[in-house]
Motif scaffolding. Structure first.
Motif, PDB file in Angstrom:
ATOM      1  N   PRO A 152      -9.691 -48.128  20.334  1.00  0.00           N
ATOM      2  CA  PRO A 152      -8.770 -47.144  19.761  1.00  0.00           C
ATOM      3  C   PRO A 152      -7.394 -47.256  20.400  1.00  0.00           C
ATOM      4  CG  PRO A 152     -10.327 -46.090  21.257  1.00  0.00           C
ATOM      5  CD  PRO A 152     -10.781 -47.507  21.108  1.00  0.00           C
ATOM      6  N   PRO A 153      -6.339 -47.277  19.611  1.00  0.00           N
ATOM      7  CA  PRO A 153      -5.006 -47.505  20.169  1.00  0.00           C
ATOM      8  C   PRO A 153      -4.366 -46.273  20.778  1.00  0.00           C
ATOM      9  CG  PRO A 153      -4.870 -47.329  17.796  1.00  0.00           C
ATOM     10  CD  PRO A 153      -6.333 -47.285  18.139  1.00  0.00           C
ATOM     11  N   ASP A 154      -4.874 -45.079  20.415  1.00  0.00           N
ATOM     12  CA  ASP A 154      -4.216 -43.871  20.886  1.00  0.00           C
ATOM     13  C   ASP A 154      -5.204 -42.698  20.839  1.00  0.00           C
ATOM     14  OD1 ASP A 154      -4.345 -43.171  18.136  1.00  0.00           O
ATOM     15  OD2 ASP A 154      -2.363 -44.025  17.801  1.00  0.00           O
ATOM     16  N   GLN A 155      -4.764 -41.560  21.376  1.00  0.00           N
ATOM     17  CA  GLN A 155      -5.621 -40.386  21.438  1.00  0.00           C
ATOM     18  C   GLN A 155      -5.908 -39.819  20.056  1.00  0.00           C
ATOM     19  OE1 GLN A 155      -7.290 -39.417  23.946  1.00  0.00           O
ATOM     20  NE2 GLN A 155      -8.112 -37.473  23.187  1.00  0.00           N
ATOM     21  N   ALA A 156      -4.978 -39.957  19.128  1.00  0.00           N
ATOM     22  CA  ALA A 156      -5.238 -39.483  17.769  1.00  0.00           C
ATOM     23  C   ALA A 156      -6.432 -40.206  17.149  1.00  0.00           C
ATOM     24  CB  ALA A 156      -3.994 -39.681  16.904  1.00  0.00           C
ATOM     25  N   THR A 157      -6.550 -41.499  17.412  1.00  0.00           N
ATOM     26  CA  THR A 157      -7.693 -42.262  16.901  1.00  0.00           C
ATOM     27  C   THR A 157      -8.977 -41.810  17.565  1.00  0.00           C
ATOM     28  OG1 THR A 157      -6.261 -44.160  16.499  1.00  0.00           O
ATOM     29  CG2 THR A 157      -8.628 -44.575  16.563  1.00  0.00           C
ATOM     30  N   VAL A 158      -8.937 -41.599  18.872  1.00  0.00           N
ATOM     31  CA  VAL A 158     -10.111 -41.106  19.602  1.00  0.00           C
ATOM     32  C   VAL A 158     -10.596 -39.795  18.991  1.00  0.00           C
ATOM     33  CG1 VAL A 158     -10.878 -40.183  21.817  1.00  0.00           C
ATOM     34  CG2 VAL A 158      -9.528 -42.284  21.752  1.00  0.00           C
ATOM     35  N   GLU A 159      -9.690 -38.851  18.808  1.00  0.00           N
ATOM     36  CA  GLU A 159     -10.075 -37.548  18.271  1.00  0.00           C
ATOM     37  C   GLU A 159     -10.469 -37.639  16.808  1.00  0.00           C
ATOM     38  OE1 GLU A 159      -6.861 -34.894  19.174  1.00  0.00           O
ATOM     39  OE2 GLU A 159      -7.123 -35.139  21.348  1.00  0.00           O
ATOM     40  N   GLY A 160      -9.878 -38.569  16.068  1.00  0.00           N
ATOM     41  CA  GLY A 160     -10.275 -38.790  14.690  1.00  0.00           C
ATOM     42  C   GLY A 160     -11.679 -39.323  14.554  1.00  0.00           C
ATOM     43  N   CYS A 161     -12.208 -39.880  15.654  1.00  0.00           N
ATOM     44  CA  CYS A 161     -13.594 -40.364  15.702  1.00  0.00           C
ATOM     45  C   CYS A 161     -14.510 -39.361  16.398  1.00  0.00           C
ATOM     46  CB  CYS A 161     -13.645 -41.710  16.405  1.00  0.00           C
ATOM     47  SG  CYS A 161     -12.838 -43.043  15.491  1.00  0.00           S
ATOM     48  N   HIS A 162     -14.055 -38.119  16.491  1.00  0.00           N
ATOM     49  CA  HIS A 162     -14.868 -37.020  17.035  1.00  0.00           C
ATOM     50  C   HIS A 162     -15.221 -37.218  18.502  1.00  0.00           C
ATOM     51  CE1 HIS A 162     -15.160 -35.576  12.930  1.00  0.00           C
ATOM     52  NE2 HIS A 162     -15.575 -36.766  12.566  1.00  0.00           N
ATOM     53  N   ALA A 163     -14.327 -37.847  19.242  1.00  0.00           N
ATOM     54  CA  ALA A 163     -14.492 -38.007  20.685  1.00  0.00           C
ATOM     55  C   ALA A 163     -13.351 -37.271  21.385  1.00  0.00           C
ATOM     56  CB  ALA A 163     -14.490 -39.477  21.076  1.00  0.00           C
ATOM     57  N   THR A 164     -13.554 -36.948  22.660  1.00  0.00           N
ATOM     58  CA  THR A 164     -12.495 -36.307  23.439  1.00  0.00           C
ATOM     59  C   THR A 164     -11.711 -37.318  24.262  1.00  0.00           C
ATOM     60  OG1 THR A 164     -14.106 -35.824  25.185  1.00  0.00           O
ATOM     61  CG2 THR A 164     -13.706 -34.102  23.535  1.00  0.00           C
ATOM     62  N   SER A 165     -12.357 -38.429  24.627  1.00  0.00           N
ATOM     63  CA  SER A 165     -11.674 -39.506  25.339  1.00  0.00           C
ATOM     64  C   SER A 165     -12.301 -40.826  24.924  1.00  0.00           C
ATOM     65  CB  SER A 165     -11.778 -39.331  26.857  1.00  0.00           C
ATOM     66  OG  SER A 165     -13.071 -39.651  27.310  1.00  0.00           O
ATOM     67  N   ARG A 166     -11.577 -41.924  25.121  1.00  0.00           N
ATOM     68  CA  ARG A 166     -12.124 -43.222  24.716  1.00  0.00           C
ATOM     69  C   ARG A 166     -13.320 -43.621  25.569  1.00  0.00           C
ATOM     70  NH1 ARG A 166      -7.472 -47.234  24.479  1.00  0.00           N
ATOM     71  NH2 ARG A 166      -6.328 -45.339  23.993  1.00  0.00           N
ATOM     72  N   ASP A 167     -13.468 -43.017  26.752  1.00  0.00           N
ATOM     73  CA  ASP A 167     -14.619 -43.314  27.601  1.00  0.00           C
ATOM     74  C   ASP A 167     -15.910 -42.693  27.084  1.00  0.00           C
ATOM     75  OD1 ASP A 167     -12.924 -44.685  29.296  1.00  0.00           O
ATOM     76  OD2 ASP A 167     -12.639 -42.989  30.656  1.00  0.00           O
ATOM     77  N   GLU A 168     -15.801 -41.847  26.074  1.00  0.00           N
ATOM     78  CA  GLU A 168     -17.001 -41.201  25.538  1.00  0.00           C
ATOM     79  C   GLU A 168     -17.923 -42.210  24.859  1.00  0.00           C
ATOM     80  OE1 GLU A 168     -17.889 -37.363  22.652  1.00  0.00           O
ATOM     81  OE2 GLU A 168     -16.035 -37.486  23.836  1.00  0.00           O
ATOM     82  N   TYR A 169     -17.361 -43.267  24.288  1.00  0.00           N
ATOM     83  CA  TYR A 169     -18.130 -44.350  23.684  1.00  0.00           C
ATOM     84  C   TYR A 169     -17.785 -45.653  24.379  1.00  0.00           C
ATOM     85  CZ  TYR A 169     -18.135 -40.861  19.896  1.00  0.00           C
ATOM     86  OH  TYR A 169     -18.225 -39.703  19.168  1.00  0.00           O
ATOM     87  N   LEU A 170     -18.663 -46.637  24.192  1.00  0.00           N
ATOM     88  CA  LEU A 170     -18.454 -47.968  24.744  1.00  0.00           C
ATOM     89  C   LEU A 170     -18.366 -48.984  23.612  1.00  0.00           C
ATOM     90  CD1 LEU A 170     -21.193 -47.890  27.545  1.00  0.00           C
ATOM     91  CD2 LEU A 170     -18.716 -47.697  27.894  1.00  0.00           C
ATOM     92  N   PRO A 171     -17.738 -50.130  23.829  1.00  0.00           N
ATOM     93  CA  PRO A 171     -17.906 -51.235  22.878  1.00  0.00           C
ATOM     94  C   PRO A 171     -19.378 -51.666  22.851  1.00  0.00           C
ATOM     95  CG  PRO A 171     -16.066 -51.622  24.375  1.00  0.00           C
ATOM     96  CD  PRO A 171     -16.814 -50.455  24.929  1.00  0.00           C
ATOM     97  N   LEU A 172     -19.779 -52.308  21.770  1.00  0.00           N
ATOM     98  CA  LEU A 172     -21.190 -52.656  21.590  1.00  0.00           C
ATOM     99  C   LEU A 172     -21.755 -53.467  22.748  1.00  0.00           C
ATOM    100  CD1 LEU A 172     -23.757 -52.605  19.904  1.00  0.00           C
ATOM    101  CD2 LEU A 172     -22.849 -54.541  18.596  1.00  0.00           C
ATOM    102  N   PRO A 173     -21.100 -54.523  23.251  1.00  0.00           N
ATOM    103  CA  PRO A 173     -21.702 -55.264  24.368  1.00  0.00           C
ATOM    104  C   PRO A 173     -21.945 -54.395  25.595  1.00  0.00           C
ATOM    105  CG  PRO A 173     -19.942 -56.549  23.374  1.00  0.00           C
ATOM    106  CD  PRO A 173     -19.846 -55.178  22.789  1.00  0.00           C
TER     107      PRO A 173
END
Length: 248
Positions: A147-168
């Motif tokens: 995600p390039p920015d916080q708007a994208t993170v929140e648009g994916c129903h997360a509070t921070s990008r650390d909430e999810y991981l890349p698949l690997p």
């Protein structure tokens, strides 16, 4: 004890309450090569589609636990409709502390890892019900793209990008928890569309039938922006899959 009304309104016509199509659920059932009469525990089971269709197709048995009275009513109706009401049962309750009365062959939490406070806690919870050599099923999001920015993170129903991981990294996390990843079936963009877009129609029909409900203004505002948010953020950046694990 129940789900908030907005969630039930959005997903009132869903049989699967995550971005998984019926075809992908069937693929997962076939991939696991379950023997007849395998016992399945599904925590946060929603409308029971996994338990009901696998009981029909693979002759499994199962127990589902969920907080939603509306979804559990649909699950029981589905079991009757598929002729498997004698093979599955559903309990209303908080899945976060549920442990099966006896060991099961498959312990699942498909899309609700908040019941264990995250992936690690949910794996630990499911282990408490699993027989030695059994399968754990975890459904969980991951980043398809950074995600390039916080708007994208929140648009994916997360509070921070650390909430999810890349698949690997998610797959490596399962390994760090002492699990082998032995199967996976991943959602795709069409799966996301079928999950998200069905919510828009359910919401619109509810609004037409309930214009004076106290929730109507908020649901109307949500519907106005939901399609563009889905296309801009969730569809492009968020992946989702069900991962089959076995303890090492």
């Amino acid at each position: 004890m129940d789900l908030p009304r907005p969630f039930v309104i959005r997903e009132s016509d869903h049989r699967i309450h995550n971005p998984f199509t019926s075809g992908k659920l069937a693929t997962l059932g076939r991939a696991l090569r379950l023997p007849p009469d395998a016992a399945v525990l599904d925590l946060a089971c929603g409308s029971g589609e996994l338990l009901c269709t696998w009981a029909r197709d693979h002759r499994t048995t199962g127990t589902g636990v969920d907080i939603s009275t509306a979804f559990l009513a649909k699950a029981r109706e589905r079991a009757v409709g598929l002729g498997v009401a004698d093979r599955v049962r559903f309990e209303h309750g908080d899945a976060s502390g549920y442990v099966a009365a006896g060991p099961v062959d498959v312990a699942a939490c498909v899309g609700a890892t908040w019941i264990g406070g995250g992936v690690g806690g949910t794996v630990a919870l499911l282990r408490r019900s699993l027989r030695p050599g059994g399968l754990l099923l975890i459904g969980h999001p991951y980043w398809r793209r950074e995600p390039p920015d916080q708007a994208t993170v929140e648009g994916c129903h997360a509070t921070s990008r650390d909430e999810y991981l890349p698949l690997p990294e998610l797959l490596e996390q399962f390994g760090a928890l002492g699990c082998d990843v032995v199967e996976m079936v991943l959602a795709d963009q069409d799966s996301w569309d079928r999950y998200a877009a069905a919510q828009w129609l359910s919401t619109r029909r509810w609004l037409d039938a309930n214009p004076d409900d106290e929730l109507a203004p908020a649901m109307r505002a949500e519907l106005a922006g939901a399609p563009a948010r889905h296309a801009r953020y969730q569809r492009e950046f968020l992946g989702w899959g069900v991962f089959a694990l076995m303890d090492r």
